[in-house]
Every structure is written in C-alpha cells, then in structure tokens.
Write an enzyme that holds these catalytic residues in place. Structure first.
Site, PDB file in Angstrom:
ATOM      1  N   SER A 136      37.131  29.540  43.937  1.00 23.65           N
ATOM      2  CA  SER A 136      36.171  30.639  44.028  1.00 23.65           C
ATOM      3  C   SER A 136      35.399  30.936  42.747  1.00 23.65           C
ATOM      4  O   SER A 136      34.497  31.776  42.756  1.00 23.65           O
ATOM      5  CB  SER A 136      36.875  31.921  44.495  1.00 23.65           C
ATOM      6  N   LYS A 153      38.499  41.691  43.851  1.00 26.01           N
ATOM      7  CA  LYS A 153      37.690  41.153  42.755  1.00 26.01           C
ATOM      8  C   LYS A 153      36.636  42.158  42.293  1.00 26.01           C
ATOM      9  O   LYS A 153      36.344  42.260  41.098  1.00 26.01           O
ATOM     10  CB  LYS A 153      37.039  39.832  43.185  1.00 26.01           C
TER      11      LYS A 153
END
EC number: 3.4.21.53
Length: 379
Positions: free
Chosen positions: A271, A316
């Site tokens: 990611s 996140k």
C-alpha cells in the site's frame, strides 16, 4: 363496636411474617445471581476472541531518514546515477498495526475497550490470518508484496519523468497441465506477444484474452537466445476467476536506467507504492514539490500509474493526522470508507492515478488545496 375475626387476623399476621422472611431470601438469591453473572462476564472478558484489532501504525516520511537494521540513519529513498535535489515538507506513507494473531489472540475486554475508538477497527481473525497461515508466513508474504511495490513505484515514477523503463518478465513456474508445457520453460523471458512489445503482465493478459482461444505467438529469450513459440490458451481458473490463460506464473522486474534504493525495514504489504513514487519524483525534480507542506497518503501503484485501493484506510487517516499531517491522498477506490470518517484538521484528496497525486501535491504547494477533489460516496 368493631368485631375481629381472630383466625383471619392470625393468618394475615403469619403471611406478613413469611413475606418478611422471604424478602431477605430473595435479596440474597438475586445478589448471588448478579455476582455469578458479573464473575462470569469478568472471566469471559479475558478469554481469547476470534478477532484482531487494527490501529494506526508508524508514519514514515519518504523524503526523510529511517533507522536501518544496523541502527544507522539512512535515506528512506536513495538515488544513484542521476542528479537529486533538496526539498522540504514531507510526503509520508502510513501504516496499520495489527494487534493479535492466532498464536496470541486478544481478549474480549480488549475488544470492548477498542469499540468506541474511531481510530481502531475490529476485524475477524480469518480476514487477516487465514486458517493454516502462520504469522511468520504472513510476514513473508507481506515482505514480498513490499518488494514488488517498491519495484513498481520506482518504475512508475521514472516513467512519469519520461525515462524508458523496460519490463523484465520471467516465467517462474508452469501450472499442472499447462498448455505451455513443452513449449515454454522456467526462466524464459517473455518479450512480446502477437507482435506487441509487453510493458507488464496486464498487457500479456490483454493479448491472451483478445485471442479468445486462438494460438498466441510469444517472443522469448532463453539462455541469451531469442526464439518465437506458439501457445494455445485454455480456459483456466486463475486466482479464483475463469479466464483465458497459457498456464504460467510470471515474475516482473524492471530495468531501471538509474539506481533507486528504498530502505524500510519491518513494514510489509503493497500500500505504500503511491507515496514511494511521489518521493522518488520529488527527489529527482528541481524545487520543493510540497511547498513545505506535510502530506501523507496511501495506495498501491502499477507501472502505468494506476492508484489502487488498500486496507485500513480509516486507521491510516488517523495515523496521518496524529503525525501532524494536514493533507491525505486517498485512493478513489477507498472513498466509500473515507466519507464520514475523516479526522478533524485533515483534508482528504481523492486520487485515481499517479498524475492525480502529482497534481494534488503541486496544488497544495501552491495554496490551491481547496480546489482538489474530495471523496464522495461511490468515489
């Protein structure tokens, strides 16, 4: 004169006495039942659950330094073979930390404490640690995905800067009963298919799909010699879906015209690709790409610059804000998870491609962040 029924009076008195005796008895029984329930609940709260917790993990500035495995500070991204430029601000990748695993499951009380925390997510353990997969095996898989992500990010960044970045696609294995058996060998480098020079595996799949079962001509390199072979695709189940395939597994690397080294220990998964690519571009571009602003983000990347969805987007975002970032680049594919969950003080920008991400960073640097696309339901 008032008359009394002695028998009735006696019975009433006895009933009141009995009820008075039963009341404390009921109170005792109720108290014991409540105590047993509380003890049971307390005991159960420490029993292992079938869930894990996801919470914000460390945030790393791709323009900065990190500690190596030897304990030394090194550049997270180092470039050799081309001029690099100093910059300010930050382009940070975000991570998610998983608490608990099959070997060390978390308790129900830990889940209860995390339930009201918007920065944490409760996830079924099977979604993170599939049955039969150990923590060590999962870490190995994530390490491989991180390596591939770094390779893709380097290639995508250099292509965005107009470098020629040819792909090196090698056959690593053949499936049982593969239509390529006897024609293609492990170690073969695939150069072209039906006359089309291939940039990546997706282009090879596109050629095979277009053939719709007709023979496909493959241009190969084997032991330094080039040759042309013909393979007839078959309908095979690949990664859970039925499609035309030639029955080979391929590993792709890229022949970079300059050396790009990304050093980040103890972080796995794909990611960080988009932020790696932005960091490389900033290092190779004159001026301050960020304008001194602090920008974080996430998203996988392909060599063609497509930004893909990731897991743990909410954690996140919280991690980015806690680390002092004011802006966050989110994959368009994650927008449904973003809407309604953005931490205060963080502006989230939707990006679908590396070009989108570059434009967003430049707009933020120029003070035009308000014009950037936000996430909306459905992307």
């Amino acid at each position: 004169m008032t008359l009394f029924d002695d028998d009735a009076a006696s019975r009433g008195a006895r009933r009141r006495i009995d009820e008075g005796r039963r009341a404390p008895r009921r109170l005792v029984v109720g108290s014991v039942a409540l105590l047993v329930a509380l003890v049971s609940l307390f005991t159960m709260s420490f029993l292992p659950s079938d869930f894990v917790l996801e919470r914000p993990g460390p945030v790393y500035n791709t323009l900065g330094e990190v500690e190596s495995g030897e304990g030394e500070l090194v550049s997270l991204i180092a470039v050799d073979g081309a001029e690099t430029f100093d910059t300010t601000g930050s382009l940070s990748l975000t991570t998610v930390e998983v608490v608990g695993n099959r070997e060390h499951p978390i308790s129900w009380i830990e889940l209860a404490l995390a339930w009201m925390d918007p920065a944490r997510a409760i996830v079924p353990i099977d979604a993170v640690f599939p049955e039969g997969l150990t923590s060590e095996q999962r870490d190995e898989q994530n390490a491989v995905m991180m390596t591939d992500s770094q390779s893709q990010a380097s290639a995508a960044a250099l292509r965005a800067l107009d470098y020629d970045v040819p792909a090196d696609m090698r056959v690593v294995s053949l499936t049982d009963g593969s239509p390529s058996q006897g024609v293609v060998e492990e170690g073969d480098r695939i150069l072209a298919a039906d006359g089309t020079r291939l940039a990546d595996v997706d282009e090879l799949r596109a050629v095979i799909d277009a053939a719709a079962g007709d023979p496909v001509e493959l241009r190969l390199e084997r032991d330094g010699e080039r040759r042309t072979v013909e393979v007839t695709p078959e309908r095979l189940t690949v990664d859970g879906s039925d499609s035309w395939a030639v029955g080979v597994s391929i590993s792709t690397s890229y022949e970079l015209p300059i050396d790009v080294t990304i050093q980040l220990d103890n972080v796995g998964g794909p990611s960080a690709g988009t932020m790696f690519a932005l960091g490389i571009i900033d290092a190779l571009t004159p001026g301050e790409m960020t304008g001194g602003e602090h920008i974080a983000g996430t998203g996988t990347i392909t060599i063609d610059g497509d930004v893909g969805r990731i897991g743990g987007i909410r954690q996140k975002m919280h991690g980015a804000r806690e680390a002092g970032n004011s802006y966050f680049l989110a994959p368009t594919g994650n927008c449904d998870e973003v809407v309604g969950h953005v931490p205060d003080g963080l502006q989230v920008v939707s990006v679908a491609t590396l070009d989108d991400a570059i434009s967003a960073v430049e707009a933020i640097a120029e003070g035009e962040a308000a014009s950037l696309p936000a996430c909306t339901p459905g992307g």
